[in-house]
Design an enzyme around this catalytic site. Structure first.
Site, PDB file in Angstrom:
ATOM      1  N   GLU A   1       0.883  -1.170   0.000  1.00  0.00           N
ATOM      2  CA  GLU A   1       0.000   0.000   0.000  1.00  0.00           C
ATOM      3  C   GLU A   1       0.911   1.208   0.000  1.00  0.00           C
ATOM      4  O   GLU A   1       1.572   1.514   0.979  1.00  0.00           O
ATOM      5  CB  GLU A   1      -0.911  -0.019   1.237  1.00  0.00           C
ATOM      6  CG  GLU A   1      -2.109   0.930   1.122  1.00  0.00           C
ATOM      7  CD  GLU A   1      -1.750   2.367   1.425  1.00  0.00           C
ATOM      8  OE1 GLU A   1      -1.943   3.228   0.540  1.00  0.00           O
ATOM      9  OE2 GLU A   1      -1.259   2.639   2.528  1.00  0.00           O
TER      10      GLU A   1
ATOM     11  N   CYS B   1      -1.666   9.049   2.792  1.00  0.00           N
ATOM     12  CA  CYS B   1      -1.385   8.472   1.478  1.00  0.00           C
ATOM     13  C   CYS B   1      -2.468   8.812   0.459  1.00  0.00           C
ATOM     14  O   CYS B   1      -2.190   8.998  -0.717  1.00  0.00           O
ATOM     15  CB  CYS B   1      -1.212   6.959   1.591  1.00  0.00           C
ATOM     16  SG  CYS B   1      -2.625   6.110   2.303  1.00  0.00           S
TER      17      CYS B   1
ATOM     18  N   GLU C   1       4.530  12.994  -5.071  1.00  0.00           N
ATOM     19  CA  GLU C   1       3.841  13.028  -3.786  1.00  0.00           C
ATOM     20  C   GLU C   1       4.667  13.836  -2.789  1.00  0.00           C
ATOM     21  O   GLU C   1       5.795  13.477  -2.465  1.00  0.00           O
ATOM     22  CB  GLU C   1       3.618  11.618  -3.253  1.00  0.00           C
ATOM     23  CG  GLU C   1       2.830  11.601  -1.948  1.00  0.00           C
ATOM     24  CD  GLU C   1       2.656  10.197  -1.398  1.00  0.00           C
ATOM     25  OE1 GLU C   1       1.573   9.909  -0.862  1.00  0.00           O
ATOM     26  OE2 GLU C   1       3.587   9.391  -1.513  1.00  0.00           O
TER      27      GLU C   1
END
Length: 259
Positions: free
Chosen positions: A14, A48, A149
């Site tokens: 993940e 996230c 990110e």
């Protein structure tokens, strides 16, 4: 993933995201505004699935963006243990410097700061790792702040003209973890969410999820799914059992033919 290759371990990953939050002109703008902020500034953006890209329909940009700037300027930044705090510190000094570095990169790259863009050093906050809620406008799809990110309280705004362009911009990323859509047209919202390559999606909300439902992303946002019954699959080995209830000779090999 590299460590798992030694003996072919099964893995579930993940990973991160650069998730789009799409606001159409027919959305409830007050609700869309609040969730645009909550999507990125909840948890200081260290989430996230943060809605770190705000995709805004062009016809409402001129009215929406000043309200966004004003509201972001009022976010209470402070000690996470204080009841009145709305956004706390980043996890470490090193990570704060990394986030501030991305902000500097955005400025150098030609993006325009709508609000924020600096370290917060008011009073006792000077001893902490606080970055101000930051929003960039006039961005380009090739900018680092749009593509990478940041994992901090930095929102980049992208403008689109129609539904097709919104989907194109939303999918223009190596990630595919989450996506949100705000519109009063439920059919359009579902159509867009089905077209966006992301594993966790919302219509007219952002962040609330259910532990019973699968969690995970497409592309470089990970492998497999967590939570719910889907999360058990990574720990299971599936076996195929074939049973012939009426055994008979195949007749395939001539040397075994019956005399």
């Amino acid at each position: 993933m590299q460590a798992a290759t030694g003996n072919i371990k099964k893995i579930t990953l993940e990973l991160g995201g650069k998730s789009p939050n799409i606001v159409f002109a027919d959305a409830d703008m007050e609700i869309a505004l609040e969730f645009a902020m909550f999507g990125i500034f909840a948890g200081q953006g260290e989430v996230c699935s943060a809605g770190s890209r705000l995709l805004l329909e062009k016809s409402v940009a001129d009215s929406f963006l000043p309200k966004l700037a004003a509201a972001c300027g009022k976010i209470v930044v402070g000690d996470g243990l204080d009841a009145g705090t709305e956004m706390g510190p980043l996890i470490t000094r090193a990570h704060m410097e990394k986030v501030l570095g991305y902000i500097d990169e955005g400025k150098r790259g030609g993006a325009e700061l709508l609000c924020g863009g600096s370290r917060v050093t008011d009073g006792v906050l000077v001893r902490g790792n606080f970055a101000s809620p930051t929003v960039f406008v006039n961005t380009r799809p090739d900018m680092k702040i749009v593509r990478e990110e940041i994992f901090g309280p930095v929102l980049v705004v992208q403008i689109f003209n129609d539904e097709a362009e919104a989907i194109t911009l939303a999918n223009d990323t190596v990630y595919g973890l989450a996506a949100g859509v705000f519109t009063r047209d439920t059919a359009k919202g579902l159509r867009v969410l089905k077209s966006v390559r992301a594993g966790i999606t919302w219509l007219n909300t952002y962040h609330p999820t259910f532990n019973e439902a699968p969690w995970g992303g497409y592309k470089q946002s990970g492998i497999g799914r967590e939570l719910g019954t889907f999360g058990l699959d990574a720990y299971m080995e599936t076996k195929q059992i074939n049973i012939n209830l009426a055994p008979a000779k195949l007749g395939w090999y001539s040397g075994l033919a019956s005399s």
